[in-house]
Structures are given as structure tokens and as C-alpha cells.
Design a protein around this motif. Structure first.
Motif, short mmCIF file in Angstrom:
data_model
loop_
_atom_site.label_atom_id
_atom_site.label_comp_id
_atom_site.label_asym_id
_atom_site.label_seq_id
_atom_site.Cartn_x
_atom_site.Cartn_y
_atom_site.Cartn_z
N ASP A 3 0.90 -1.25 0.14
CA ASP A 3 -0.02 0.08 -0.18
C ASP A 3 1.02 1.27 0.00
O ASP A 3 0.31 2.32 -0.53
CB ASP A 3 -0.80 0.05 1.20
N GLN A 4 2.12 1.03 0.58
CA GLN A 4 2.96 2.52 0.64
C GLN A 4 3.22 2.64 -0.89
O GLN A 4 3.24 3.86 -1.33
CB GLN A 4 4.12 2.18 1.50
N ALA A 5 3.85 1.81 -1.50
CA ALA A 5 4.27 1.87 -2.89
C ALA A 5 3.07 2.27 -3.81
O ALA A 5 2.99 3.17 -4.72
CB ALA A 5 4.79 0.47 -3.41
N ILE A 6 1.91 1.90 -3.55
CA ILE A 6 0.53 2.26 -4.12
C ILE A 6 0.40 3.72 -4.08
O ILE A 6 -0.22 4.52 -4.72
CB ILE A 6 -0.40 1.23 -3.96
N LEU A 7 0.44 4.15 -2.66
CA LEU A 7 0.34 5.52 -2.33
C LEU A 7 1.33 6.49 -3.05
O LEU A 7 0.64 7.16 -3.74
CB LEU A 7 0.32 5.77 -0.85
N GLY A 8 2.50 6.18 -3.35
CA GLY A 8 3.42 6.76 -4.12
C GLY A 8 3.02 6.85 -5.34
O GLY A 8 3.20 7.92 -6.14
N THR A 9 2.56 5.90 -5.99
CA THR A 9 1.95 5.82 -7.30
C THR A 9 1.00 6.69 -7.57
O THR A 9 0.65 7.58 -8.63
CB THR A 9 1.55 4.47 -7.83
N ALA A 10 -0.18 6.65 -6.85
CA ALA A 10 -1.30 7.57 -6.72
C ALA A 10 -0.85 9.03 -6.87
O ALA A 10 -1.32 9.68 -7.47
CB ALA A 10 -2.37 7.27 -5.67
N TYR A 11 -0.07 9.37 -5.73
CA TYR A 11 0.31 10.85 -6.01
C TYR A 11 1.15 11.44 -6.86
O TYR A 11 0.92 12.40 -7.64
CB TYR A 11 1.24 11.10 -4.38
N ARG A 12 2.25 10.55 -7.55
CA ARG A 12 2.90 10.97 -8.54
C ARG A 12 1.92 10.97 -9.90
O ARG A 12 2.28 11.62 -10.87
CB ARG A 12 3.99 9.99 -8.95
N ASP A 13 1.17 10.16 -10.09
CA ASP A 13 -0.19 10.05 -11.08
C ASP A 13 -0.63 11.48 -11.15
O ASP A 13 -1.00 12.08 -12.13
CB ASP A 13 -1.12 8.83 -11.11
N VAL A 14 -0.98 11.85 -10.19
CA VAL A 14 -1.96 13.10 -9.95
C VAL A 14 -0.90 14.36 -10.59
O VAL A 14 -1.07 15.36 -11.30
CB VAL A 14 -2.12 13.57 -8.50
N VAL A 15 0.56 14.52 -9.91
CA VAL A 15 1.40 15.29 -10.28
C VAL A 15 1.73 15.36 -11.86
O VAL A 15 1.42 16.41 -12.50
CB VAL A 15 2.75 15.08 -9.58
N ALA A 16 1.83 14.28 -12.44
CA ALA A 16 2.02 13.86 -13.86
C ALA A 16 0.92 14.34 -14.68
O ALA A 16 1.07 15.01 -15.61
CB ALA A 16 2.42 12.53 -14.33
N ALA A 17 -0.56 14.23 -14.11
CA ALA A 17 -1.73 14.53 -14.84
C ALA A 17 -1.81 15.99 -14.98
O ALA A 17 -2.31 16.30 -16.02
CB ALA A 17 -2.84 13.87 -14.27
N VAL A 18 -1.22 16.86 -14.15
CA VAL A 18 -1.69 18.29 -14.14
C VAL A 18 -0.38 18.99 -14.27
O VAL A 18 -0.41 19.92 -14.03
CB VAL A 18 -2.61 18.53 -13.12
N SER A 19 0.84 18.71 -14.63
CA SER A 19 2.26 19.39 -14.22
C SER A 19 2.25 20.46 -15.22
O SER A 19 3.30 21.19 -15.17
CB SER A 19 3.24 18.31 -14.27
N ASP A 20 1.77 20.07 -16.46
CA ASP A 20 2.07 21.26 -17.75
C ASP A 20 0.78 21.99 -18.10
O ASP A 20 0.65 22.31 -19.32
CB ASP A 20 2.67 20.53 -18.70
N LEU A 21 -0.09 22.20 -17.24
CA LEU A 21 -1.36 22.85 -17.58
C LEU A 21 -0.93 24.11 -17.82
O LEU A 21 -0.16 24.73 -17.26
CB LEU A 21 -2.37 22.87 -16.57
N ASP A 22 -1.83 24.89 -18.87
CA ASP A 22 -1.73 26.37 -19.08
C ASP A 22 -2.53 26.95 -18.08
O ASP A 22 -3.30 26.50 -17.27
CB ASP A 22 -1.88 26.73 -20.43
N GLY A 23 -2.58 28.47 -18.21
CA GLY A 23 -3.00 29.49 -17.43
C GLY A 23 -4.74 29.14 -17.23
O GLY A 23 -5.47 29.44 -16.57
N GLU A 24 -5.23 28.88 -18.70
CA GLU A 24 -6.82 28.52 -18.83
C GLU A 24 -7.20 27.11 -18.14
O GLU A 24 -8.47 27.20 -17.61
CB GLU A 24 -6.88 28.86 -20.41
N GLN A 25 -6.15 26.14 -18.52
CA GLN A 25 -6.60 24.96 -18.20
C GLN A 25 -7.05 24.77 -16.64
O GLN A 25 -7.75 23.93 -16.09
CB GLN A 25 -5.63 23.97 -18.70
N GLU A 26 -5.92 25.46 -15.69
CA GLU A 26 -6.06 25.16 -14.20
C GLU A 26 -7.40 25.52 -13.77
O GLU A 26 -7.76 25.51 -12.64
CB GLU A 26 -4.80 26.14 -13.75
#
Length: 219
Positions: A3-26
Motif C-alpha cells: 500500500d505504501q508503494a501504491i500511495l506513491g504511485t497515486a500521488y505521482r500520477d496526480v502530479v504527472a496529470a496536471v504538471s504542464d497545464l496552461d493558465g486557462e486549463q487550471e
């Protein structure tokens, strides 16, 4: 994967999904009514900070909830939920953009993952007015991150959560339902419908029978 490794995956997935949004997308809407992408990331950062405090604070008490029953306390539409919505919108709008909020979220979640890996999973911890084991807390954090990841990408063409976090969501929803879901929904459909993000179709309601009245299982 534990579960600890899955938690890391879950958090990093979130960061990757929204890491390069532009000012309108946010400012695009999310699956959380009334919250933009920026608002929801701000909310998730607060959850990560809460998790870090909980993991560093032994409760010294007997658990009164677990990774499944914890979610039975959370329902949408309450006065507390409405107050949190307003506070989050105001606080998130103070920032110059999404990037500083996301950077803080990424740093905090890495600390949460480290703390989770170095905490006895049987240790009782306190959060949100309840006591549960650290292991159960970690599973609630996985669910929170995966469900909100789905919320974040409602209006975005971005990757969905990984299989591991979605599996934990399914197991939690099955626990709340009291049995495995007797429908052939995939994990994403179950996560969205089981938490009230998507409506039940008439056909699904007929197939579920009395179980249909149990949904959404939490919000």
C-alpha cells in the motif's frame, strides 16, 4: 505492490496529470462541483499535510474506524462541505498560478510516502476526528488521491490513475457495498458511479436491485 508503494504511485500520477497545464486549463471544472483544477489541487495539498501530521502523531487510543468504514462518514451537501468549498476557492485564488500549489503538493506527498514507509502500519493515528491504524490511513489516502485524480481530468485529455490505486478504490467500494459489485463496470466507472460522480442508468439500477439504493457509497 504494497500500500505504501501504491500511495506513491497515486500521488505521482496526480502530479504527472496536471504538471504542464496552461493558465486557462487550471480554471477548468472538475468532478467536484464548484471547484476548478487549481482549487482541487489546493484541497489535495491540504489532505497531504493532514496525512503527514497524522503519520507523525501516535493516537494512543483504540481505532474507532478502518479503511472502509472511514468513508461512511463523508457525504456531500453538508454545511461543512459548503464551507470548505468557499474557503478553498478563496485560498487557492490567492496564488499566482497552479505551479506553486502543485510544487508544494509534490514535495508534501513525497514526505507522506516516506513517512508511510517508516511508520508501523498497526500504530493507531488520529485524523478527521477518528482513530484508525496507520495502514488503514494509507489506504484512505490512496482512495482520496485516485478519486480526486479522476475529478481533475474530467475536462482534460490526461492519463487516468494507474491500476493499483484504482484497485484499492474498488476494494473500498465493495467493502462499503457489503459484497463485490454484481455488474461488469471497469474500475473507473465504479469509482465515478460509486462515489456519485456519475449517475446510475436505468438498466444498471434494475440490475442492481435493492443495492442501487446504497449508491453513492460515499461522496
Amino acid at each position: 505492490m504494497d500500500d505504501q508503494a501504491i500511495l506513491g504511485t497515486a500521488y505521482r500520477d496526480v502530479v504527472a496529470a496536471v504538471s504542464d497545464l496552461d493558465g486557462e486549463q487550471e480554471w477548468l471544472p472538475t468532478g467536484c462541483s464548484g471547484w476548478s483544477v487549481r482549487d482541487l489541487v489546493f484541497h489535495m495539498r491540504g489532505d497531504a499535510q493532514r496525512a503527514l501530521v497524522a503519520l507523525a502523531t501516535p493516537a494512543g487510543a483504540v481505532p474507532d474506524t478502518d479503511a472502509v468504514s472511514y468513508w461512511s462518514h463523508w457525504r456531500p451537501g453538508t454545511e461543512g462541505a459548503r464551507t470548505n468549498l468557499r474557503m478553498t476557492r478563496i485560498s487557492a485564488s490567492v496564488y499566482s498560478g497552479l505551479r506553486p500549489i502543485l510544487d508544494s503538493f509534490a514535495e508534501t506527498t513525497e514526505a507522506v510516502v516516506y513517512a508511510a514507509a517508516h511508520t508501523d502500519p498497526a500504530m493507531p493515528v488520529r485524523t478527521q476526528g477518528h482513530v484508525l491504524t496507520a495502514g488503514d490511513l494509507i489506504r484512505t489516502l490512496v482512495v482520496e488521491a485516485a478519486v480526486h485524480h479522476l475529478d481533475l481530468v474530467v475536462a482534460l485529455d490526461r492519463p487516468l490513475p494507474s491500476a493499483g490505486p484504482l484497485r484499492v478504490v474498488r476494494e473500498t467500494l465493495d467493502g462499503l457495498l457489503g459484497e463485490p459489485l454484481p455488474l461488469s463496470w471497469d474500475d473507473v466507472a465504479y469509482a465515478r458511479t460509486g462515489t456519485g460522480r456519475a449517475p446510475l442508468s436505468a438498466a444498471d439500477r434494475r440490475a442492481l436491485g435493492p443495492l442501487a439504493d446504497r449508491l453513492p457509497l460515499f461522496g
